[in-house]
Design an enzyme around this catalytic site. Structure first.
Site, PDB file in Angstrom:
ATOM      1  N   ASP A   8       0.863  -1.176   0.000  1.00 31.14           N
ATOM      2  CA  ASP A   8       0.000   0.000   0.000  1.00 31.14           C
ATOM      3  C   ASP A   8       0.906   1.235   0.000  1.00 31.14           C
ATOM      4  OD1 ASP A   8       0.893   0.277   2.609  1.00 31.14           O
ATOM      5  OD2 ASP A   8      -1.093   0.269   3.523  1.00 31.14           O
ATOM      6  N   CYS A  65       3.263  -3.129   4.030  1.00 32.24           N
ATOM      7  CA  CYS A  65       2.386  -2.013   4.400  1.00 32.24           C
ATOM      8  C   CYS A  65       3.069  -1.293   5.559  1.00 32.24           C
ATOM      9  CB  CYS A  65       0.962  -2.478   4.711  1.00 32.24           C
ATOM     10  SG  CYS A  65       0.750  -3.524   6.161  1.00 32.24           S
ATOM     11  N   THR A  67       2.819  -1.674   8.872  1.00 29.26           N
ATOM     12  CA  THR A  67       3.310  -2.634   9.874  1.00 29.26           C
ATOM     13  C   THR A  67       3.496  -4.050   9.323  1.00 29.26           C
ATOM     14  OG1 THR A  67       1.025  -3.159  10.426  1.00 29.26           O
ATOM     15  CG2 THR A  67       2.105  -1.423  11.754  1.00 29.26           C
ATOM     16  N   HIS A  98       9.248 -24.025   9.920  1.00 28.99           N
ATOM     17  CA  HIS A  98       8.219 -24.650  10.772  1.00 28.99           C
ATOM     18  C   HIS A  98       6.803 -24.514  10.210  1.00 28.99           C
ATOM     19  CE1 HIS A  98      10.658 -24.652  14.801  1.00 28.99           C
ATOM     20  NE2 HIS A  98      11.387 -25.043  13.767  1.00 28.99           N
ATOM     21  N   HIS A 133       6.554 -31.017  11.651  1.00 33.14           N
ATOM     22  CA  HIS A 133       5.802 -29.799  11.314  1.00 33.14           C
ATOM     23  C   HIS A 133       4.712 -30.063  10.265  1.00 33.14           C
ATOM     24  CE1 HIS A 133       8.665 -27.620  13.679  1.00 33.14           C
ATOM     25  NE2 HIS A 133       9.657 -28.130  12.979  1.00 33.14           N
TER      26      HIS A 133
END
Ligand code: RB5
Length: 144
Positions: A8, A65, A67, A98, A133
């Protein structure tokens, strides 16, 4: 290897720098936008990148973005996507090893570009470990 990228307005600048970094290393980048710092809505770009990964056009997705949080929330709504919002190279490595993450979401505002380059190095060069996993990741996908 094909990489779908999106951002963004808050991630645009780093998306451009990180795109060049990946192209220099020989990756094929499908840039899904945005293409300027004009204000946009991050779910639109999370969707474009995630669908590119889900359909097999891209092997992995990279979203930036402010964060990385909103991008991860939106990307994880798309069937087949395991998006991880990471801010260290070690977490990027673990997200692949993982969790078999196929999309990484980054912060363009709180993480510097050199750290994000190191995150991409770790993410794109680490294989899923499988083994114990495998069944845990299958259980995640059964929640869809
Ligand atoms: C845009 O201001 C900001 O909310 C967005 O880039 C992102 O950080 C959301 O998670």
């Amino acid at each position: 290897m094909n990489i779908a990228m999106g951002a963004d307005h808050a991630g645009f600048e780093q998306k451009e720098l990180l795109k060049n970094y990946l192209v220099e290393q020989g990756f094929t980048v499908h840039d899904k936008g945005c293409f300027s710092e004009e204000r946009v809505d991050y779910p639109d770009f999370a969707q474009l990148v995630s669908r590119s990964v889900a359909t097999g056009e891209a092997d992995f997705g990279v979203l930036v973005c402010g964060t990385g949080i909103g991008m991860a929330m939106a990307a994880n709504k798309i069937h087949g996507i395991r998006a991880a919002n990471v801010s260290t190279a070690e977490f990027a490595q673990l997200a692949r090893e993982h969790n078999n993450a196929n999309v990484v979401t980054l912060s363009g505002r709180f993480v510097d570009v050199e750290t994000n380059k190191a995150i991409l190095d770790a993410f794109l060069n680490t294989e899923f470990a499988g083994g114990r996993h495998e069944c845990r990741v299958s259980k995640i996908m059964e929640l869809e």
